[in-house]
Each structure stands twice: as structure tokens, then as C-alpha cells.
Design a protein around this motif. Structure first.
Motif, PDB file in Angstrom:
ATOM      1  N   VAL A   1       0.854  -1.197   0.000  1.00 38.34           N
ATOM      2  CA  VAL A   1       0.000   0.000   0.000  1.00 38.34           C
ATOM      3  C   VAL A   1       0.884   1.238   0.000  1.00 38.34           C
ATOM      4  O   VAL A   1       1.840   1.323   0.781  1.00 38.34           O
ATOM      5  CB  VAL A   1      -0.931   0.047   1.230  1.00 38.34           C
ATOM      6  CG1 VAL A   1      -1.817   1.285   1.180  1.00 38.34           C
ATOM      7  CG2 VAL A   1      -1.784  -1.208   1.320  1.00 38.34           C
ATOM      8  N   TYR A   2       0.548   2.206  -0.862  1.00 34.57           N
ATOM      9  CA  TYR A   2       1.335   3.425  -1.002  1.00 34.57           C
ATOM     10  C   TYR A   2       0.400   4.625  -0.876  1.00 34.57           C
ATOM     11  O   TYR A   2      -0.618   4.696  -1.575  1.00 34.57           O
ATOM     12  CB  TYR A   2       2.039   3.469  -2.360  1.00 34.57           C
ATOM     13  CG  TYR A   2       2.816   2.209  -2.678  1.00 34.57           C
ATOM     14  CD1 TYR A   2       4.178   2.119  -2.445  1.00 34.57           C
ATOM     15  CD2 TYR A   2       2.166   1.085  -3.211  1.00 34.57           C
ATOM     16  CE1 TYR A   2       4.889   0.963  -2.729  1.00 34.57           C
ATOM     17  CE2 TYR A   2       2.861  -0.072  -3.498  1.00 34.57           C
ATOM     18  CZ  TYR A   2       4.225  -0.132  -3.257  1.00 34.57           C
ATOM     19  OH  TYR A   2       4.914  -1.290  -3.542  1.00 34.57           O
ATOM     20  N   LEU A   3       0.738   5.580  -0.013  1.00 31.10           N
ATOM     21  CA  LEU A   3      -0.058   6.782   0.165  1.00 31.10           C
ATOM     22  C   LEU A   3       0.590   7.938  -0.585  1.00 31.10           C
ATOM     23  O   LEU A   3       1.791   8.199  -0.405  1.00 31.10           O
ATOM     24  CB  LEU A   3      -0.176   7.140   1.652  1.00 31.10           C
ATOM     25  CG  LEU A   3      -1.345   6.527   2.431  1.00 31.10           C
ATOM     26  CD1 LEU A   3      -1.338   5.010   2.341  1.00 31.10           C
ATOM     27  CD2 LEU A   3      -1.312   6.978   3.882  1.00 31.10           C
ATOM     28  N   ILE A   4      -0.191   8.621  -1.420  1.00 32.52           N
ATOM     29  CA  ILE A   4       0.349   9.708  -2.221  1.00 32.52           C
ATOM     30  C   ILE A   4      -0.573  10.929  -2.154  1.00 32.52           C
ATOM     31  O   ILE A   4      -1.736  10.823  -1.775  1.00 32.52           O
ATOM     32  CB  ILE A   4       0.562   9.291  -3.697  1.00 32.52           C
ATOM     33  CG1 ILE A   4      -0.767   8.945  -4.373  1.00 32.52           C
ATOM     34  CG2 ILE A   4       1.526   8.117  -3.778  1.00 32.52           C
ATOM     35  CD1 ILE A   4      -0.635   8.648  -5.867  1.00 32.52           C
ATOM     36  N   GLY A   5      -0.043  12.085  -2.508  1.00 28.85           N
ATOM     37  CA  GLY A   5      -0.851  13.296  -2.532  1.00 28.85           C
ATOM     38  C   GLY A   5      -1.205  13.789  -1.148  1.00 28.85           C
ATOM     39  O   GLY A   5      -0.457  13.618  -0.183  1.00 28.85           O
ATOM     40  N   ASP A   6      -2.389  14.388  -1.016  1.00 32.26           N
ATOM     41  CA  ASP A   6      -2.790  15.003   0.253  1.00 32.26           C
ATOM     42  C   ASP A   6      -2.833  14.008   1.406  1.00 32.26           C
ATOM     43  O   ASP A   6      -2.507  14.356   2.546  1.00 32.26           O
ATOM     44  CB  ASP A   6      -4.169  15.662   0.113  1.00 32.26           C
ATOM     45  CG  ASP A   6      -4.103  17.019  -0.574  1.00 32.26           C
ATOM     46  OD1 ASP A   6      -2.991  17.560  -0.716  1.00 32.26           O
ATOM     47  OD2 ASP A   6      -5.161  17.532  -0.975  1.00 32.26           O
ATOM     48  N   ILE A   7      -3.246  12.776   1.147  1.00 31.10           N
ATOM     49  CA  ILE A   7      -3.337  11.808   2.241  1.00 31.10           C
ATOM     50  C   ILE A   7      -1.956  11.447   2.777  1.00 31.10           C
ATOM     51  O   ILE A   7      -1.833  10.946   3.896  1.00 31.10           O
ATOM     52  CB  ILE A   7      -4.114  10.541   1.799  1.00 31.10           C
ATOM     53  CG1 ILE A   7      -4.565   9.734   3.027  1.00 31.10           C
ATOM     54  CG2 ILE A   7      -3.288   9.692   0.851  1.00 31.10           C
ATOM     55  CD1 ILE A   7      -5.482  10.485   3.965  1.00 31.10           C
ATOM     56  N   ALA A   8      -0.910  11.718   2.004  1.00 33.28           N
ATOM     57  CA  ALA A   8       0.454  11.529   2.483  1.00 33.28           C
ATOM     58  C   ALA A   8       0.926  12.737   3.281  1.00 33.28           C
ATOM     59  O   ALA A   8       1.975  12.680   3.926  1.00 33.28           O
ATOM     60  CB  ALA A   8       1.402  11.265   1.310  1.00 33.28           C
TER      61      ALA A   8
END
Length: 361
Positions: free
Chosen positions: A248-255
């Protein structure tokens, strides 16, 4: 339907990640809870460094619905004003609904299956895969989560919780019709933040954002721009948190990758998409690939902790020493690194060293 990768969220970071993965031959689905095109609360400003990032993955700015390009910005407040220029340009402006739709179209042309109006309501791990419910049932070997600022899926998976106090910028934005000439940053709009005017064709995005009390931000917005058509959003800034879990990879604002000095998030979201796709396709650690970005944003946050509470003092300093304003603009737009900007200030204005050292410790 089974996929190698499911990307959740079709903002710029999600679409870029899906595009790269499809280009690499991965069977990819891009899931978006709203029907496209949809309205997005955002000033719609793209800094110069966005162009280089897009070009590095095979996308030209000319393919995107850019409305206006500015070589200079106007910074004002406390009865003072300064204009800063940068060659070839500093900021371009766009409609986020059209910009995001164009990136989705590019991803689809590369083989991505785009499902809009498909909110992910359930996700669970089972036998080494992810089962997702988004109207119909889907399966994916890996997840890239680009769900925006509100932790829904990432919270279900136990990766992200709600944002702690002090790590979110609250912003109000609206469109105003008119013949607006200049990009404006209004540094006295609100404590711990600023106001903006980003002209487009026949209109402008206007807003106020910062880390002040939301009620105070709303009051100041209404004083400056009126009360019609206001939309609200929050922008998570850099913090010490996980960016990935197993597959699982979190990108953008949720990161949580926005610049704490300016609130800029589009570039950092796209950069995280590039690095997540690289980690996934090359078997590398996403968090290791993101270290240079996190270190840069962390430095900006330390400096912001000094600058934002004393905005009047620092703005008047920039008016008095225009070179600082110019170099800060270069660092924000990506012409130089923020660390190089700090080093230059230390060398050029040694009297400022005590404050800067506190930021670097």
C-alpha cells in the motif's frame, strides 16, 4: 474484475500514478468517488517545477488546459508592496476540474480503466490480495491511495488517522468574475497564513488560508472577497508519519506533503505519485525514495514555525531586501532548492543567522 494495481482517487497524484503504471504495463484501475469533471477546492496554481516533473514522465504542459502564465507575482501587505519576477515563468493557472479531467484522459489513453462515481466503501486483505467494494467487487494485488485530505480508506487499513492539530492548513476559496491582471499574495490577510488572487480567463480564484482559527479565516475572507460561492478545504502539511504499508502506497494530500510555507500541494502530490510508481515497479522502498522530499518539506516547516508567527516582520524585511523575496520565489518555484536559499541568506545577510539557525536545529 482483477487488477495488478488499484489507484483510489483521481486527483493529479492518482492520475499520474495510474498513468505511469499503465505505461509500465501494469493492469491498473483508477477509482474516483465523484463523477467527472467535478469541482475541486483549489487555487489552481502550478509552479514552474511542475513543468519539469511532467516532462520527465512524457507529458507536455501544452497538453493541459493552462489558462494563463505569469512571469511575475505581486506580494503585498501592511501598506507595502513588492513585485518579483522569474524567468521563464513563476506560476501558471488552471481550472482544477478541467486540469484533473485532462490528466485522467491521459491515463485512460495509456490503458487505465477509469471508474468514476465509484466510491470505495469497503476494502480488506484476503489471501494476499485486496478486495474492494466500489459498486461492484474488485480485486487488486496492490493499492495506491490518493483519496485526498480525509483519511477514509487509509484509516480502514490502519495506516492513517485524523490529522493532529498544527498539521493542517484550513482554506476558503471562491471564483470571482472580472479582468484580473496580476497574481497577488496578500500577507496581512490573516495571521499564520495569507490571501491570494490567481487570475484565469475572465475570472480569478480568490482565497484565504492558513493555520489560524477557521472562524477568523472565514471572517477575513468575507471582508476581502464577499460571501458568495465559498468552498472550504484542508491541506495537510508534512509530518512524521508512515507513507507505506505492505503493498500500500499513500500519495498526494493523504500523504501530508503540502509546503507549510505556501500551501502548495499539486507538485508534491505528483512527485509522490512518480516515486510510488517507481517503488512499485522497481521493488524499492517508497519511503526511502521520498526522503529528499520529506527532508526539504521538513526544513520548510521549521522555517515556517519562525516566519508565520512573525509574518509582518519578515514581509517588511523582504520588502526592504528585495533579493530575499526574489530568491524565496525561486525556491518556491523550484529554480533553486530551499536549502540553497537558506544558505544564500546566511551568507548574504549574516545578521539573520540566529533566527535561521533556530530553524535548522
Amino acid at each position: 474484475m482483477s487488477y495488478q494495481v488499484a489507484v483510489i482517487g483521481a486527483g493529479p497524484s492518482g492520475s499520474i500514478a495510474a498513468y505511469i503504471l499503465a505505461e509500465k504495463g501494469y493492469k491498473t484501475v483508477l477509482l474516483e468517488r465523484k463523477k467527472f469533471p467535478r469541482k475541486k477546492t483549489c487555487a489552481g496554481g502550478l509552479t514552474y517545477k511542475v513543468e519539469g516533473l511532467l516532462k520527465s514522465i512524457g507529458i507536455e504542459m501544452s497538453e493541459l488546459p493552462i489558462e494563463r502564465v505569469f512571469e511575475r507575482v505581486k506580494v503585498m501587505g501592511y501598506g507595502k508592496e513588492i513585485e518579483v519576477e522569474m524567468d521563464p515563468w513563476v506560476i501558471s493557472t488552471t481550472s482544477r476540474s478541467l486540469f484533473d479531467k485532462s490528466l485522467v484522459d491521459i491515463a485512460v489513453s495509456s490503458g487505465v480503466n477509469f471508474l468514476d462515481g465509484s466510491p470505495v466503501t469497503e476494502v480488506r486483505r484476503k489471501d494476499g490480495i485486496f478486495e474492494l467494494l466500489a459498486g461492484s467487487k474488485l480485486e487488486a494485488e496492490r493499492l495506491v491511495i490518493a483519496e485526498g485530505a480525509v483519511p477514509l480508506i487509509s484509516r480502514k487499513l490502519g495506516i492513517r488517522n485524523f490529522w493532529p492539530k498544527g498539521e493542517v492548513i484550513f482554506a476558503l476559496e471562491a471564483e470571482r468574475k472580472g479582468d484580473f491582471k496580476d497574481i497577488e499574495f496578500r500577507m496581512d490577510a490573516v495571521e499564520m497564513g495569507y490571501g491570494w488572487v490567481f487570475p484565469r480567463n475572465g475570472k480569478a480564484s480568490v482565497g484565504v488560508g492558513g493555520m489560524s482559527n477557521p472562524a477568523e479565516i472565514r471572517r477575513r475572507f468575507q471582508e476581502m472577497f464577499g460571501s458568495d460561492g465559498i468552498s472550504a478545504g484542508m491541506i495537510p502539511i508534512v509530518g512524521n508519519r508512515r507513507l507505506e504499508a505492505e503493498r500500500v502506497y499513500l500519495i498526494g494530500d493523504i500523504a501530508g506533503l503540502a509546503d507549510p510555507m505556501t500551501g502548495e500541494g499539486i507538485y508534491y502530490g505528483m512527485k509522490s505519485a512518480v516515486e510510488a510508481a517507481r517503488a512499485l515497479t522497481e521493488g524499492k522502498s517508497y519511503e526511502d525514495l521520498m526522503k529528499p522530499i520529506i527532508e526539504d518539506l521538513s526544513l520548510r516547516r521549521r522555517v515556517a514555525s519562525i516566519v508565520l508567527p512573525k509574518m509582518r516582520r519578515f514581509f517588511l524585511l523582504m520588502v526592504d531586501k528585495e533579493e530575499i523575496a526574489e530568491r524565496f520565489t525561486w525556491a518556491s518555484a523550484g529554480k533553486i532548492s530551499f536549502r540553497d536559499f537558506i544558505k544564500w541568506v546566511v551568507f548574504r545577510f549574516p545578521s539573520l543567522v540566529p533566527s535561521l539557525l533556530r530553524a535548522l536545529l
